[in-house]
Design an enzyme around this catalytic site. Structure first.
Site, PDB file in Angstrom:
ATOM      1  N   HIS A 101      -5.632 -15.070  21.015  1.00 38.98           N
ATOM      2  CA  HIS A 101      -5.376 -13.641  20.848  1.00 38.98           C
ATOM      3  C   HIS A 101      -5.744 -13.004  22.194  1.00 38.98           C
ATOM      4  O   HIS A 101      -6.679 -13.475  22.853  1.00 38.98           O
ATOM      5  CB  HIS A 101      -6.300 -12.997  19.822  1.00 38.98           C
ATOM      6  CG  HIS A 101      -6.228 -13.560  18.444  1.00 38.98           C
ATOM      7  ND1 HIS A 101      -6.949 -14.650  18.052  1.00 38.98           N
ATOM      8  CD2 HIS A 101      -5.538 -13.149  17.356  1.00 38.98           C
ATOM      9  CE1 HIS A 101      -6.710 -14.896  16.775  1.00 38.98           C
ATOM     10  NE2 HIS A 101      -5.851 -14.008  16.332  1.00 38.98           N
ATOM     11  N   ASP A 104      -9.389 -12.630  22.688  1.00 37.92           N
ATOM     12  CA  ASP A 104     -10.238 -13.821  22.847  1.00 37.92           C
ATOM     13  C   ASP A 104     -10.494 -14.072  24.327  1.00 37.92           C
ATOM     14  O   ASP A 104     -11.526 -14.627  24.706  1.00 37.92           O
ATOM     15  CB  ASP A 104      -9.572 -15.095  22.309  1.00 37.92           C
ATOM     16  CG  ASP A 104      -9.163 -14.972  20.858  1.00 37.92           C
ATOM     17  OD1 ASP A 104      -9.880 -14.290  20.116  1.00 37.92           O
ATOM     18  OD2 ASP A 104      -8.127 -15.557  20.493  1.00 37.92           O
ATOM     19  N   HIS A 271      -4.203 -20.447   4.047  1.00 38.08           N
ATOM     20  CA  HIS A 271      -3.478 -19.261   3.567  1.00 38.08           C
ATOM     21  C   HIS A 271      -2.584 -19.627   2.384  1.00 38.08           C
ATOM     22  O   HIS A 271      -2.427 -18.843   1.444  1.00 38.08           O
ATOM     23  CB  HIS A 271      -2.620 -18.655   4.680  1.00 38.08           C
ATOM     24  CG  HIS A 271      -3.416 -18.125   5.833  1.00 38.08           C
ATOM     25  ND1 HIS A 271      -2.827 -17.523   6.924  1.00 38.08           N
ATOM     26  CD2 HIS A 271      -4.751 -18.098   6.066  1.00 38.08           C
ATOM     27  CE1 HIS A 271      -3.772 -17.157   7.782  1.00 38.08           C
ATOM     28  NE2 HIS A 271      -4.937 -17.502   7.283  1.00 38.08           N
ATOM     29  N   ASP A 307     -11.066 -17.756   2.914  1.00 38.16           N
ATOM     30  CA  ASP A 307     -10.449 -18.405   4.070  1.00 38.16           C
ATOM     31  C   ASP A 307     -11.524 -19.095   4.912  1.00 38.16           C
ATOM     32  O   ASP A 307     -11.959 -18.560   5.927  1.00 38.16           O
ATOM     33  CB  ASP A 307      -9.716 -17.316   4.869  1.00 38.16           C
ATOM     34  CG  ASP A 307      -8.739 -17.885   5.870  1.00 38.16           C
ATOM     35  OD1 ASP A 307      -8.441 -19.090   5.796  1.00 38.16           O
ATOM     36  OD2 ASP A 307      -8.269 -17.119   6.729  1.00 38.16           O
ATOM     37  N   ASP A 339      -6.601 -23.970  13.628  1.00 40.47           N
ATOM     38  CA  ASP A 339      -7.187 -22.664  13.324  1.00 40.47           C
ATOM     39  C   ASP A 339      -8.360 -22.933  12.378  1.00 40.47           C
ATOM     40  O   ASP A 339      -8.294 -22.694  11.175  1.00 40.47           O
ATOM     41  CB  ASP A 339      -6.142 -21.745  12.687  1.00 40.47           C
ATOM     42  CG  ASP A 339      -6.643 -20.317  12.605  1.00 40.47           C
ATOM     43  OD1 ASP A 339      -7.810 -20.091  12.970  1.00 40.47           O
ATOM     44  OD2 ASP A 339      -5.881 -19.438  12.170  1.00 40.47           O
TER      45      ASP A 339
HETATM   46  C1  XUL Z   1      -6.595 -15.418  10.192  1.00 42.70           C
HETATM   47  C2  XUL Z   1      -5.758 -16.292  11.026  1.00 42.70           C
HETATM   48  C3  XUL Z   1      -5.546 -15.870  12.427  1.00 42.70           C
HETATM   49  C4  XUL Z   1      -4.173 -16.138  12.925  1.00 42.70           C
HETATM   50  C5  XUL Z   1      -3.889 -15.557  14.291  1.00 42.70           C
HETATM   51  O1  XUL Z   1      -6.756 -15.835   8.890  1.00 42.70           O
HETATM   52  O2  XUL Z   1      -5.307 -17.308  10.573  1.00 42.70           O
HETATM   53  O3  XUL Z   1      -6.496 -16.478  13.226  1.00 42.70           O
HETATM   54  O4  XUL Z   1      -3.927 -17.501  12.990  1.00 42.70           O
HETATM   55  O5  XUL Z   1      -4.091 -14.201  14.342  1.00 42.70           O
HETATM   56 CO    CO Z   2      -4.170 -18.832  11.404  1.00 43.73          CO
END
Ligand code: XUL
Ligand code: CO
Length: 437
Positions: A101, A104, A271, A307, A339
């Site tokens: 991002h 970051d 997710h 999450d 991630d």
């Molecule tokens: C949040 C998530 C983020 C995205 C990028 O749940 O997964 O880190 O991958 O913004």
């Molecule tokens: Co993500």
């Protein structure tokens, strides 16, 4: 330049028999599986935010890890040190991609102009590091959820100034992603959703979100960014209801607003499960619609239900994920981005290596096993036969769309319709186990 991961040498493939744990037991980057190297199949990526920026803070406690590279007070010193640590880590681990991002890379400054100036310096530094190491950018994105101004959304905010700020951030994030030859650009909905409909104009928010994405597509064309745009669905957290709930829901949004030709999906395992789906379901739904773009490789904890972004060490899940990826003909220009973050008690720098190695090995196993399952046509032959009745007679007519309700009624009106064939789920699960173990 400081060495941050002292005493850690290049992580090598040692094979299954070895007891060495700073090594790969299954991930052998150059090994050919089905005509392609493991490295090219898997396209692993390190997530800048979890591994280099965050330090183990959670809702109940402060940072548990203190990373040497984040100790600087001057924002430029900190950003440069973080980049140095990132490239040392990725080089030692042998991962060829990373994702970030905008926030970051550098901490946000007083004004957007100042933040962008700082970003330019760091991006220049990262560019040099990329050239030197051969490490590439899988995707860039903008953080439109951490700052309090985004508390009620960015592209779906109730405030036009906040919307403008978010747009400007995406403009800059696109520019730096292009500058670093990023292969994709991701939109994760962050706080694009709502807490209560009592205060929400859902129609306006969705229209504004679509305009936001159209503007990004336009600007990408203008600056010559040719990477793939991706949406990363997530049903909830941080908002109660996120607009990009899952693949099916986001696909409907893309189609309604004529965005479907510009976007694919970045699918994250945790997710998917939050949406009440399996990871494989989301991958399959995207794949059959030619929308499988990239993957955020992690896993959740079914007992926690939030999450948790854990490293994907569940081989069974990874086999099913790799099955979809292989059936998709690969994942490029996407990849498998970790991630994922180490658990808060795993606070030592060395844990960052153990965690990535665990994920990489578990996905390498997934690849090898899924490849064999496909090669032996274990599921294909079964599924093919299961739908045999659609190959001739009335079934063929249904598939070809050459029948109608009247003809179908005539066909069954005096017929004794027998039960369909057994689904044989347990039989198939047993065969999959035989491939895994
Ligand atoms: C949040 C998530 C983020 C995205 C990028 O749940 O997964 O880190 O991958 O913004
Ligand atoms: Co993500």
């Amino acid at each position: 330049m400081s060495e941050y991961f002292k005493g850690i040498k290049q992580i090598e493939y040692v094979g299954k028999g070895s007891k060495e744990q700073l090594a790969f037991h299954y991930y052998n980057p150059k090994e050919i599986i089905g005509g392609k190297s493991m490295e090219d199949h898997l396209r692993f990526s390190v997530a800048y935010w979890h591994t280099f920026t965050a330090e183990g803070r959670d809702m109940f406690g402060v940072e548990s890890a203190h990373r040497e590279w984040n100790k600087y007070t001057d924002p430029l010193d900190k950003a440069l040190a973080r980049a140095d640590a990132a490239f040392e880590f990725m080089s030692k681990l042998g991962v060829k991609y990373f994702c970030f991002h905008d926030r970051d890379l550098v901490d946000e400054q007083e004004t957007l102009r100042e933040t962008n100036k700082l970003l330019d310096k760091v991006v220049e530094h990262i560019k040099g590091k990329m050239k030197e190491s051969g490490i590439k950018l899988l995707w860039g994105t903008a953080n439109l959820f951490a700052h309090p101004r985004f508390m009620q959304g960015a592209a779906t905010t109730c405030d036009a100034d906040v919307y403008a700020y978010a747009s400007a951030q995406v403009k800059k994030a696109l520019e730096i992603t292009k500058e670093l030859n990023g292969e994709n650009y991701v939109f994760w909905g962050g706080r694009e959703g709502y807490e209560t409909l009592l205060n929400t104009n859902m129609e306006l928010e969705l229209n504004n979100l679509a305009k936001f994405m159209h503007m990004a597509v336009e600007y990408a064309k203008e600056i010559g960014f040719t990477g793939q745009f991706l949406i990363e669905p997530k049903p909830k957290e941080p908002t109660k209801h996120q607009y990009d709930f899952d693949v099916a829901n986001s696909y409907a949004f893309l189609q309604k607003y004529n965005l479907d030709k510009y976007f694919k999906f970045n699918i994250e395992a945790n997710h998917a499960t939050l949406a009440g789906h399996t990871f494989q379901h989301e991958l399959r739904y995207a794949r059959i619609n030619n929308l499988l773009g990239s993957i955020d490789a992690n896993m959740g904890d079914l007992l926690l239900g939030w999450d948790t972004d854990q490293f994907p060490t569940n081989v069974y899940e990874n086999v099913l994920a790799m099955y979809e990826i292989l059936k998709n003909g690969g994942i490029a220009p996407g990849g498998l981005n970790f991630d994922a973050h180490v658990r808060r008690p795993s606070y030592e720098d060395i844990d960052l290596f153990y965690a990535h190695i665990a994920g990489m090995d578990a996905f390498a196993l997934g690849l090898k096993i899924a490849h064999k399952i496909i090669e032996d046509k274990v599921l294909e032959d079964f599924i093919e036969k299961r739908y045999n009745s659609f190959k001739e007679g009335i079934g063929k007519k249904i598939v070809e769309g050459t029948t109608n309700l009247k003809e179908l009624e005539d066909y069954v009106i005096d017929k004794k319709v027998s039960l369909p064939k057994s689904g044989r789920q347990e039989y198939l699960e047993n065969i999959i186990n035989q491939y895994i173990f």
